[in-house]
Each structure stands twice: as structure tokens, then as C-alpha cells.
Design an enzyme around this catalytic site. Structure first.
Site, PDB file in Angstrom:
ATOM      1  N   CYS A   1       0.851  -1.207   0.000  1.00  0.00           N
ATOM      2  CA  CYS A   1       0.000   0.000   0.000  1.00  0.00           C
ATOM      3  C   CYS A   1       0.880   1.249   0.000  1.00  0.00           C
ATOM      4  O   CYS A   1       0.579   2.231  -0.683  1.00  0.00           O
ATOM      5  CB  CYS A   1      -0.946  -0.006   1.197  1.00  0.00           C
ATOM      6  SG  CYS A   1      -2.375  -1.106   0.979  1.00  0.00           S
TER       7      CYS A   1
ATOM      8  N   ASP B   1      10.795  -6.906  -8.412  1.00  0.00           N
ATOM      9  CA  ASP B   1      11.025  -7.375  -7.045  1.00  0.00           C
ATOM     10  C   ASP B   1      12.386  -6.870  -6.560  1.00  0.00           C
ATOM     11  O   ASP B   1      13.371  -6.907  -7.287  1.00  0.00           O
ATOM     12  CB  ASP B   1      10.973  -8.917  -6.988  1.00  0.00           C
ATOM     13  CG  ASP B   1      10.799  -9.425  -5.572  1.00  0.00           C
ATOM     14  OD1 ASP B   1       9.719  -9.961  -5.269  1.00  0.00           O
ATOM     15  OD2 ASP B   1      11.740  -9.279  -4.760  1.00  0.00           O
TER      16      ASP B   1
ATOM     17  N   HIS C   1      -6.281  -3.130  -1.464  1.00  0.00           N
ATOM     18  CA  HIS C   1      -5.641  -4.005  -0.464  1.00  0.00           C
ATOM     19  C   HIS C   1      -6.520  -5.229  -0.243  1.00  0.00           C
ATOM     20  O   HIS C   1      -7.588  -5.140   0.343  1.00  0.00           O
ATOM     21  CB  HIS C   1      -5.399  -3.282   0.862  1.00  0.00           C
ATOM     22  CG  HIS C   1      -4.745  -4.185   1.874  1.00  0.00           C
ATOM     23  ND1 HIS C   1      -3.381  -4.263   2.042  1.00  0.00           N
ATOM     24  CD2 HIS C   1      -5.274  -5.097   2.725  1.00  0.00           C
ATOM     25  CE1 HIS C   1      -3.096  -5.175   2.953  1.00  0.00           C
ATOM     26  NE2 HIS C   1      -4.227  -5.693   3.395  1.00  0.00           N
TER      27      HIS C   1
ATOM     28  N   ASN D   1       1.781 -16.634  -3.343  1.00  0.00           N
ATOM     29  CA  ASN D   1       1.947 -17.328  -2.067  1.00  0.00           C
ATOM     30  C   ASN D   1       0.810 -16.931  -1.135  1.00  0.00           C
ATOM     31  O   ASN D   1       0.404 -15.763  -1.104  1.00  0.00           O
ATOM     32  CB  ASN D   1       3.292 -16.967  -1.442  1.00  0.00           C
ATOM     33  CG  ASN D   1       4.462 -17.435  -2.293  1.00  0.00           C
ATOM     34  OD1 ASN D   1       4.409 -18.503  -2.882  1.00  0.00           O
ATOM     35  ND2 ASN D   1       5.507 -16.633  -2.365  1.00  0.00           N
TER      36      ASN D   1
ATOM     37  N   GLY E   1       4.404 -19.348   2.449  1.00  0.00           N
ATOM     38  CA  GLY E   1       5.583 -18.489   2.422  1.00  0.00           C
ATOM     39  C   GLY E   1       5.276 -17.047   2.056  1.00  0.00           C
ATOM     40  O   GLY E   1       6.124 -16.338   1.525  1.00  0.00           O
TER      41      GLY E   1
ATOM     42  N   HIS F   1      -0.503  -8.640   1.143  1.00  0.00           N
ATOM     43  CA  HIS F   1      -1.245  -7.823   0.169  1.00  0.00           C
ATOM     44  C   HIS F   1      -1.118  -8.584  -1.143  1.00  0.00           C
ATOM     45  O   HIS F   1       0.011  -8.820  -1.610  1.00  0.00           O
ATOM     46  CB  HIS F   1      -0.632  -6.417   0.102  1.00  0.00           C
ATOM     47  CG  HIS F   1      -1.285  -5.483  -0.888  1.00  0.00           C
ATOM     48  ND1 HIS F   1      -1.610  -4.167  -0.582  1.00  0.00           N
ATOM     49  CD2 HIS F   1      -1.653  -5.674  -2.185  1.00  0.00           C
ATOM     50  CE1 HIS F   1      -2.151  -3.603  -1.660  1.00  0.00           C
ATOM     51  NE2 HIS F   1      -2.179  -4.492  -2.645  1.00  0.00           N
TER      52      HIS F   1
ATOM     53  N   HIS G   1      -0.457 -10.359  -4.408  1.00  0.00           N
ATOM     54  CA  HIS G   1       0.480 -10.101  -5.507  1.00  0.00           C
ATOM     55  C   HIS G   1       0.828 -11.414  -6.169  1.00  0.00           C
ATOM     56  O   HIS G   1       0.833 -12.464  -5.532  1.00  0.00           O
ATOM     57  CB  HIS G   1       1.743  -9.403  -5.005  1.00  0.00           C
ATOM     58  CG  HIS G   1       2.456 -10.150  -3.916  1.00  0.00           C
ATOM     59  ND1 HIS G   1       2.014 -10.134  -2.612  1.00  0.00           N
ATOM     60  CD2 HIS G   1       3.549 -10.934  -3.929  1.00  0.00           C
ATOM     61  CE1 HIS G   1       2.813 -10.887  -1.875  1.00  0.00           C
ATOM     62  NE2 HIS G   1       3.751 -11.393  -2.645  1.00  0.00           N
TER      63      HIS G   1
ATOM     64  N   HIS H   1       3.814 -13.261  -8.481  1.00  0.00           N
ATOM     65  CA  HIS H   1       5.199 -13.207  -8.944  1.00  0.00           C
ATOM     66  C   HIS H   1       5.247 -13.680 -10.396  1.00  0.00           C
ATOM     67  O   HIS H   1       4.627 -14.689 -10.745  1.00  0.00           O
ATOM     68  CB  HIS H   1       6.081 -14.149  -8.123  1.00  0.00           C
ATOM     69  CG  HIS H   1       6.144 -13.837  -6.663  1.00  0.00           C
ATOM     70  ND1 HIS H   1       7.242 -13.255  -6.067  1.00  0.00           N
ATOM     71  CD2 HIS H   1       5.255 -14.044  -5.659  1.00  0.00           C
ATOM     72  CE1 HIS H   1       7.020 -13.119  -4.773  1.00  0.00           C
ATOM     73  NE2 HIS H   1       5.822 -13.590  -4.492  1.00  0.00           N
TER      74      HIS H   1
HETATM   75  P1  AMP Z   1       5.758 -13.076  -0.795  1.00  0.00           P
HETATM   76  O1  AMP Z   1       6.739 -13.874  -0.014  1.00  0.00           O
HETATM   77  O2  AMP Z   1       5.007 -13.876  -1.820  1.00  0.00           O
HETATM   78  O3  AMP Z   1       4.841 -12.265   0.108  1.00  0.00           O
HETATM   79  O4  AMP Z   1       6.624 -12.073  -1.650  1.00  0.00           O
HETATM   80  C1  AMP Z   1       6.940 -10.782  -1.252  1.00  0.00           C
HETATM   81  C2  AMP Z   1       7.938 -10.254  -2.246  1.00  0.00           C
HETATM   82  O5  AMP Z   1       7.995  -8.855  -2.129  1.00  0.00           O
HETATM   83  C3  AMP Z   1       9.357 -10.791  -2.023  1.00  0.00           C
HETATM   84  O6  AMP Z   1       9.811 -11.435  -3.214  1.00  0.00           O
HETATM   85  C4  AMP Z   1      10.160  -9.530  -1.728  1.00  0.00           C
HETATM   86  O7  AMP Z   1      11.458  -9.560  -2.263  1.00  0.00           O
HETATM   87  C5  AMP Z   1       9.305  -8.446  -2.356  1.00  0.00           C
HETATM   88  N1  AMP Z   1       9.454  -7.119  -1.767  1.00  0.00           N
HETATM   89  C6  AMP Z   1       9.407  -6.789  -0.452  1.00  0.00           C
HETATM   90  N2  AMP Z   1       9.554  -5.467  -0.286  1.00  0.00           N
HETATM   91  C7  AMP Z   1       9.677  -4.945  -1.526  1.00  0.00           C
HETATM   92  C8  AMP Z   1       9.878  -3.622  -2.029  1.00  0.00           C
HETATM   93  N3  AMP Z   1       9.943  -2.561  -1.206  1.00  0.00           N
HETATM   94  N4  AMP Z   1       9.975  -3.450  -3.368  1.00  0.00           N
HETATM   95  C9  AMP Z   1       9.903  -4.511  -4.201  1.00  0.00           C
HETATM   96  N5  AMP Z   1       9.720  -5.776  -3.793  1.00  0.00           N
HETATM   97  C10 AMP Z   1       9.621  -5.991  -2.466  1.00  0.00           C
HETATM   98 ZN    ZN Z   2      -1.780  -3.303   1.242  1.00  0.00          ZN
END
Ligand code: AMP
Ligand code: ZN
Length: 114
Positions: free
Chosen positions: A7, A30, A46, A87, A93, A98, A100, A102
Site C-alpha cells: 500500500c 522485485d 488491499h 503465495n 511463504g 497484500h 500479488h 510473482h
Molecule cells: P511473498 O513472499 O510472496 O509475500 O513475496 C513478497 C515479495 O515482495 C518478495 O519477493 C520480496 O522480495 C518483495 N518485496 C518486499 N519489499 C519490496 C519492495 N519494497 N519493493 C519490491 N519488492 C519488495
Molecule cells: Zn496493502
């Protein structure tokens, strides 16, 4: 949502490398890439995870995949192949609660899913 990293990225309170944006999603690189190409398709609303997605969000879910397909083409990994992953929760994991997806590619990915 206060204290939600994504957010804050959406509100430009935190920096990020945005590669695509529309009314429903933002796509960023990422920060800790697990593959040569590692993008995150993040919903503008969100939603904590796939568990919290509602029947009315069916269109949004399809849109996320279509954006993933478009970005994979643009980043040159459509033909070589890639992976789309979301995930969910502790055992899944999920580090950022929020929703997303990959997009991973640019090299042969491991075949172990767990
Ligand atoms: P997850 O484990 O599926 O929740 O993935 C979260 C992802 O967000 C991880 O791959 C992190 O490297 C990525 N991440 C966390 N903070 C940031 C950020 N500020 N900018 C870009 N990616 C981020
Ligand atoms: Zn959020």
C-alpha cells in the site's frame, strides 16, 4: 492499509521500479529477485491474499493473468517460459499480506515447488 509495504508503494510513500500500471494493478520489479526477471503484479486494492478474494473479483483475477502475459512478452520471456506464483499465508511463504503474483523467468527455474 497502514503499515502495508505494498500500500505504501502504491501511495508512493516507498520507492519502487514501476514497469506497468493501470486502474487495477501495478507491476514492479522485485527488490530481491529470485530469477533474472522477477516482477510483482500487485492489486491496487488491499486484499490480504487469494483467500480474501471475492466472487466479484473474478474479473480482477483474470486481468492479473493477462497483465502477466503481456509483461512476459515485453520482458522477452514468453517464448522461453516463466512461472506465475501467488503465495498464501504462513505455509505458502507469504511475507507481504497484500495480494500479488510473482512473474519469474529468464533462466530455467527449479522444479521443486516445496
Ligand atoms: P511473498 O513472499 O510472496 O509475500 O513475496 C513478497 C515479495 O515482495 C518478495 O519477493 C520480496 O522480495 C518483495 N518485496 C518486499 N519489499 C519490496 C519492495 N519494497 N519493493 C519490491 N519488492 C519488495
Ligand atoms: Zn496493502
Amino acid at each position: 492499509m497502514a503499515d502495508c509495504i505494498f500500500c505504501k508503494i502504491l501511495n508512493k510513500e516507498l520507492p519502487s521500479e514501476v514497469v506497468y500500471e493501470d486502474d487495477q494493478v501495478i507491476v514492479i520489479k522485485d527488490i530481491n529477485p529470485m530469477a533474472p526477471i522477477h516482477l510483482l503484479v500487485i492489486t491496487k486494492r488491499h486484499i490480504a491474499s487469494l483467500n480474501e478474494v471475492l466472487p466479484k473479483d473474478e474479473g480482477l483475477m483474470g486481468h492479473i493473468l493477462m497483465v502477466g502475459q503481456k509483461l512476459a512478452r515485453e520482458f522477452g520471456i514468453a517464448e522461453s517460459g516463466y512461472r506465475v506464483v501467488t503465495n498464501i499465508g504462513k505455509d505458502g511463504g507469504q511475507a507481504v499480506p497484500h495480494l500479488h503474483f510473482h512473474i519469474l523467468g529468464g533462466a530455467a527455474l527449479g522444479t521443486k515447488l516445496a
